[in-house]
Design a protein around this motif. Structure first.
Motif, PDB file in Angstrom:
ATOM      1  N   PHE A 176     -77.375 -41.396  32.257  1.00  0.00           N
ATOM      2  CA  PHE A 176     -76.890 -42.249  33.341  1.00  0.00           C
ATOM      3  C   PHE A 176     -76.515 -41.390  34.543  1.00  0.00           C
ATOM      4  O   PHE A 176     -76.009 -40.277  34.390  1.00  0.00           O
ATOM      5  N   THR A 177     -76.719 -41.951  35.733  1.00  0.00           N
ATOM      6  CA  THR A 177     -76.330 -41.278  36.966  1.00  0.00           C
ATOM      7  C   THR A 177     -75.607 -42.255  37.871  1.00  0.00           C
ATOM      8  O   THR A 177     -76.142 -43.333  38.167  1.00  0.00           O
ATOM      9  N   ILE A 178     -74.430 -41.868  38.297  1.00  0.00           N
ATOM     10  CA  ILE A 178     -73.657 -42.703  39.220  1.00  0.00           C
ATOM     11  C   ILE A 178     -73.855 -42.179  40.634  1.00  0.00           C
ATOM     12  O   ILE A 178     -73.934 -40.968  40.855  1.00  0.00           O
ATOM     13  N   SER A 179     -73.964 -43.094  41.588  1.00  0.00           N
ATOM     14  CA  SER A 179     -74.111 -42.703  42.979  1.00  0.00           C
ATOM     15  C   SER A 179     -73.477 -43.771  43.853  1.00  0.00           C
ATOM     16  O   SER A 179     -73.168 -44.869  43.392  1.00  0.00           O
ATOM     17  N   ARG A 180     -73.320 -43.413  45.103  1.00  0.00           N
ATOM     18  CA  ARG A 180     -72.632 -44.333  46.005  1.00  0.00           C
ATOM     19  C   ARG A 180     -73.222 -44.215  47.391  1.00  0.00           C
ATOM     20  O   ARG A 180     -73.407 -43.106  47.888  1.00  0.00           O
ATOM     21  N   ASP A 181     -73.534 -45.318  47.987  1.00  0.00           N
ATOM     22  CA  ASP A 181     -73.979 -45.380  49.367  1.00  0.00           C
ATOM     23  C   ASP A 181     -72.790 -45.852  50.189  1.00  0.00           C
ATOM     24  O   ASP A 181     -72.491 -47.043  50.232  1.00  0.00           O
ATOM     25  N   ASN A 182     -72.113 -44.907  50.824  1.00  0.00           N
ATOM     26  CA  ASN A 182     -70.896 -45.264  51.547  1.00  0.00           C
ATOM     27  C   ASN A 182     -71.181 -46.181  52.728  1.00  0.00           C
ATOM     28  O   ASN A 182     -70.367 -47.046  53.069  1.00  0.00           O
ATOM     29  N   ALA A 183     -72.344 -45.991  53.355  1.00  0.00           N
ATOM     30  CA  ALA A 183     -72.692 -46.822  54.510  1.00  0.00           C
ATOM     31  C   ALA A 183     -72.852 -48.287  54.098  1.00  0.00           C
ATOM     32  O   ALA A 183     -72.546 -49.194  54.881  1.00  0.00           O
TER      33      ALA A 183
ATOM     34  N   TYR B 181     -68.424 -38.513  33.524  1.00  0.00           N
ATOM     35  CA  TYR B 181     -69.273 -39.327  32.656  1.00  0.00           C
ATOM     36  C   TYR B 181     -68.718 -39.334  31.234  1.00  0.00           C
ATOM     37  O   TYR B 181     -68.190 -38.316  30.760  1.00  0.00           O
ATOM     38  N   ALA B 182     -68.895 -40.445  30.565  1.00  0.00           N
ATOM     39  CA  ALA B 182     -68.619 -40.487  29.140  1.00  0.00           C
ATOM     40  C   ALA B 182     -69.651 -39.622  28.422  1.00  0.00           C
ATOM     41  O   ALA B 182     -70.812 -39.549  28.846  1.00  0.00           O
ATOM     42  N   ASP B 183     -69.225 -38.970  27.353  1.00  0.00           N
ATOM     43  CA  ASP B 183     -70.138 -38.093  26.613  1.00  0.00           C
ATOM     44  C   ASP B 183     -71.379 -38.855  26.142  1.00  0.00           C
ATOM     45  O   ASP B 183     -72.481 -38.294  26.088  1.00  0.00           O
ATOM     46  N   SER B 184     -71.215 -40.102  25.813  1.00  0.00           N
ATOM     47  CA  SER B 184     -72.307 -40.894  25.251  1.00  0.00           C
ATOM     48  C   SER B 184     -73.415 -41.185  26.254  1.00  0.00           C
ATOM     49  O   SER B 184     -74.522 -41.569  25.855  1.00  0.00           O
TER      50      SER B 184
END
Length: 120
Positions: free
Chosen positions: A64-71, A56-59
């Motif tokens: 913010f939260t990044i996530s991924r649904d691979n399906a 993540y960027a410090d700012s």
């Protein structure tokens, strides 16, 4: 060839939330979000390899939260406690291999972008 389609941008007041989505067609190894405000250089926001490695960027850390649904081959960016300085065009990006984190030239594919506007 991988195609990336972003959605979920919009206008919100400071302190509000938005969730961006990025639907990917084709294989991607890791993905990330970048943003570019008018008159500024593009900057990395968050990256995720689909497993446990994130950056993540410090700012934006803690907001913010990044996530991924691979399906679903879909990448998300949950943005909370938005600030006016978060206003920018947000781009989804994907890479075929390696791990480039928030380095934009490490990514091979880019979406068209979705606009996020935060008013005070």
């Amino acid at each position: 060839q991988v195609q990336l389609v972003e959605s979920g941008g919009g206008s919100v007041q400071a302190g509000g939330s938005l969730r961006l989505s990025c639907a990917a067609s084709g294989y991607t190894y890791y993905m990330g979000w970048f943003r570019q405000a008018p008159g500024k250089e593009r900057e990395g926001v968050a990256a995720f390899d689909g497993g446990i490695r994130t950056r993540y960027a410090d700012s934006v850390k803690g907001r913010f939260t990044i996530s991924r649904d691979n399906a679903k081959s879909t990448l998300y960016l949950q943005m909370n406690n938005l600030k006016p300085e978060d206003t920018a065009m947000y781009y989804c990006a994907a890479a075929r291999s390696g791990w480039g984190g928030l380095v934009d030239n490490a990514y091979n594919y880019w979406g068209q972008g979705t606009q996020v506007t935060v008013s005070s």
